[in-house]
Design a protein around this motif. Structure first.
Motif, short mmCIF file in Angstrom:
data_model
loop_
_atom_site.label_atom_id
_atom_site.label_comp_id
_atom_site.label_asym_id
_atom_site.label_seq_id
_atom_site.Cartn_x
_atom_site.Cartn_y
_atom_site.Cartn_z
N GLY A 277 0.81 -1.21 0.00
CA GLY A 277 0.00 0.00 0.00
C GLY A 277 0.85 1.26 0.00
O GLY A 277 0.50 2.26 -0.66
N VAL A 278 1.96 1.25 0.72
CA VAL A 278 2.86 2.41 0.74
C VAL A 278 3.42 2.66 -0.66
O VAL A 278 3.44 3.80 -1.16
CB VAL A 278 4.00 2.19 1.75
CG1 VAL A 278 5.04 3.31 1.64
CG2 VAL A 278 3.45 2.13 3.17
N VAL A 279 3.90 1.60 -1.31
CA VAL A 279 4.46 1.75 -2.66
C VAL A 279 3.38 2.22 -3.63
O VAL A 279 3.61 3.09 -4.48
CB VAL A 279 5.08 0.43 -3.13
CG1 VAL A 279 5.63 0.58 -4.55
CG2 VAL A 279 6.19 -0.01 -2.18
N ALA A 324 2.00 -0.24 -10.87
CA ALA A 324 1.05 -0.45 -9.79
C ALA A 324 0.45 -1.85 -9.86
O ALA A 324 0.25 -2.51 -8.83
CB ALA A 324 -0.05 0.61 -9.85
N MET A 325 0.15 -2.31 -11.06
CA MET A 325 -0.36 -3.67 -11.22
C MET A 325 0.70 -4.69 -10.78
O MET A 325 0.39 -5.68 -10.11
CB MET A 325 -0.76 -3.92 -12.68
CG MET A 325 -1.28 -5.32 -12.95
SD MET A 325 -1.83 -5.54 -14.66
CE MET A 325 -0.27 -5.42 -15.54
N LEU A 326 1.94 -4.44 -11.15
CA LEU A 326 3.04 -5.33 -10.76
C LEU A 326 3.17 -5.41 -9.25
O LEU A 326 3.29 -6.49 -8.68
CB LEU A 326 4.33 -4.81 -11.40
CG LEU A 326 5.65 -5.46 -10.96
CD1 LEU A 326 5.68 -6.92 -11.35
CD2 LEU A 326 6.83 -4.71 -11.58
N VAL A 327 3.13 -4.28 -8.57
CA VAL A 327 3.27 -4.25 -7.11
C VAL A 327 2.07 -4.91 -6.45
O VAL A 327 2.22 -5.74 -5.53
CB VAL A 327 3.43 -2.79 -6.62
CG1 VAL A 327 3.34 -2.72 -5.10
CG2 VAL A 327 4.76 -2.23 -7.10
N ALA A 328 0.86 -4.58 -6.90
CA ALA A 328 -0.34 -5.15 -6.29
C ALA A 328 -0.39 -6.66 -6.44
O ALA A 328 -0.79 -7.38 -5.52
CB ALA A 328 -1.59 -4.52 -6.91
N ALA A 329 0.04 -7.17 -7.60
CA ALA A 329 0.05 -8.61 -7.82
C ALA A 329 1.16 -9.29 -7.04
O ALA A 329 1.07 -10.49 -6.74
CB ALA A 329 0.20 -8.89 -9.31
N SER A 330 2.21 -8.56 -6.69
CA SER A 330 3.36 -9.15 -6.01
C SER A 330 3.20 -9.19 -4.50
O SER A 330 3.71 -10.11 -3.84
CB SER A 330 4.64 -8.37 -6.35
OG SER A 330 4.91 -8.40 -7.74
N CYS A 331 2.51 -8.19 -3.93
CA CYS A 331 2.47 -8.09 -2.47
C CYS A 331 1.32 -8.86 -1.85
O CYS A 331 1.25 -8.96 -0.61
CB CYS A 331 2.42 -6.63 -2.05
SG CYS A 331 0.87 -5.80 -2.38
#
Length: 427
Positions: A277-279, A324-331
């Motif tokens: 969420g921070v990223v 953002a899609m990459l981060v959301a799918a990764s975390c």
């Protein structure tokens, strides 16, 4: 005249009608139920989004999409989803980075947590869509209920019915469902003829699409300037934009294992998801509020004013949305990647139009969406179908079919945006 005496390949026998007829009613029931569940989840998420992003900041006197509020909401969403993954029975399913559209059959205990995590994610702003978790939920419910309520119907492909029904409901047409199922069947040993195998899934997809059309009335046409005639310049633009979009998508895919591994080092959902969420808050501050959420309404905003942003702004939104899609799918956020990819492709296509005004917006958008989806999903038919539906112009199909060829050569055989349980990318 000499006759060809070469042996002919045997033709697959057709399935008798008496074997297909019993599947029609279960297919229709699954189609309607899957669509209603999708509509229910989407409606709940929209209502919650309205409260979180309009009512609450207005009551507090904070800007709805101020940098502060975007940070607050995305971190809070990470905490809320983290609590669901940590505490709710079933833990909202396995790591979403390991799942695609063809989700495995989960036990029913996973369903409540996965639905709750999906609603929170859709309302809170992370850049993922509802498709993967809703397909997984519908498959789990269809298999569990179908095998118990209709035990005599042993040959019913409950998982395929639920997947087709959900895809039909998502896109508002059974064509997308038929294309996905036929593409899946091409990779497996198929018994009988193709149309026999897609008969029941097509019925489920049609029921799901019709239910969505009657209840929600979806419309994917972006209303871009109509494309009546094409020339060599349009073909060149389509090929270049689709290829560039595929390359951009592949950049995210190659980064996926590393970003996922970085979040996995935190080891706990109450650390991974708030950190994500921070990223995501930082990315939203960089790209603006249009890069939040699943992206469909935001795509319509871009399309209503294709000359309303500069090429640099369109490029920034495309890159930020993909990141953002990459981060959301990764975390660990539960969600799919089709709808965010549509936003990325649309922004990239409009960037091409802003750079070269001779690139028609319809051509740029359709080619950008095609290339992005080919890279992210590896679903050729769905990529072509989605790109064509957004423009709603029959003349675009020829351009897209040609543009898909070099884009496909770039992505085929390479890592996908899906990981194995050991963290290695699926190929």
């Amino acid at each position: 005249m000499a006759q060809d005496t070469a042996p002919q390949a045997p033709t697959a026998p057709g399935t008798p009608a008496r074997a297909l007829l019993p599947l029609i009613l279960p297919a229709l029931v699954v189609g309607v139920a899957a669509a209603l569940l999708l509509i229910g989840v989407s409606t709940a998420a929209e209502e919650l989004q309205h409260v979180l992003w309009q009512n609450l900041p207005d009551a507090l006197g904070i800007g709805r999409y101020s940098v502060l509020w975007m940070f607050v909401m995305l971190i809070a969403t990470g905490i809320a989803v983290g609590l669901v993954v940590w505490k709710v029975p079933g833990h909202a399913g396995p790591d979403p980075a390991t799942l695609g559209l063809d989700a495995p059959t989960f036990p029913p205990v996973v369903v409540p947590g996965l639905l709750l995590a999906t609603v929170l994610m859709l309302a809170g702003g992370p850049s993922l869509g509802p498709e993967n978790p809703i397909i997984a939920v519908n498959v789990a419910l269809a298999v569990w209920l179908g095998t118990r309520l209709v035990p005599r119907l042993r040959g019913a492909p409950w998982a395929a019915l639920a997947e087709s029904a959900t895809i039909g409901a998502l896109f508002g047409t059974p064509v997308a469902a038929a294309l996905v199922i036929s593409e899946a069947l091409a990779g497996h040993l198929m018994r009988g003829r193709l149309w026999d195998n897609v008969f029941a899934p097509l019925a489920a997809g049609a029921a799901g699409a019709l239910t969505t059309a009657l209840v929600a009335r979806p419309n994917f046409d972006l209303g871009l300037p109509r494309l009546d005639r094409t020339d060599g310049g349009d073909l060149l633009a389509a090929v270049v934009v689709a290829t560039a979009a595929a390359l951009l998508g592949m950049c995210a895919i190659y980064a996926f294992p590393y970003v996922h591994r970085a979040f996995q080092r935190l080891r706990h959902p109450m650390l991974m998801l708030p950190a994500g969420g921070v990223v995501l808050g930082g990315l939203a501050a960089l790209g603006g509020h249009l890069t939040l959420f699943k992206g469909l309404e935001e795509v319509a905003t871009l399309a209503r004013s294709p000359d309303g942003w500069t090429a640099g702004q369109f490029a920034t939104m495309a890159v930020v949305k993909l990141a953002a899609m990459l981060v959301a799918a990764s975390c660990g956020f539960r969600g799919g990647r089709i709808f965010p990819s549509v936003f990325v492709g649309c922004a990239l296509g409009l960037c091409a139009h802003a750079l070269v005004p001779g690139v028609q917006p319809a051509v740029g958008v359709a080619a950008g969406v095609l290339g992005t989806l080919l890279a992210i999903t590896r679903q050729g038919w769905v990529s072509l179908f989605t790109a064509a539906v957004l423009v709603a112009s029959p003349t675009i199909l020829t351009l897209l079919c040609i543009a898909s060829l070099p884009a496909w050569l770039l992505v085929t055989g390479r890592p996908q945006m899906q990981l194995r349980f050991d963290g290695a990318p699926v190929r």
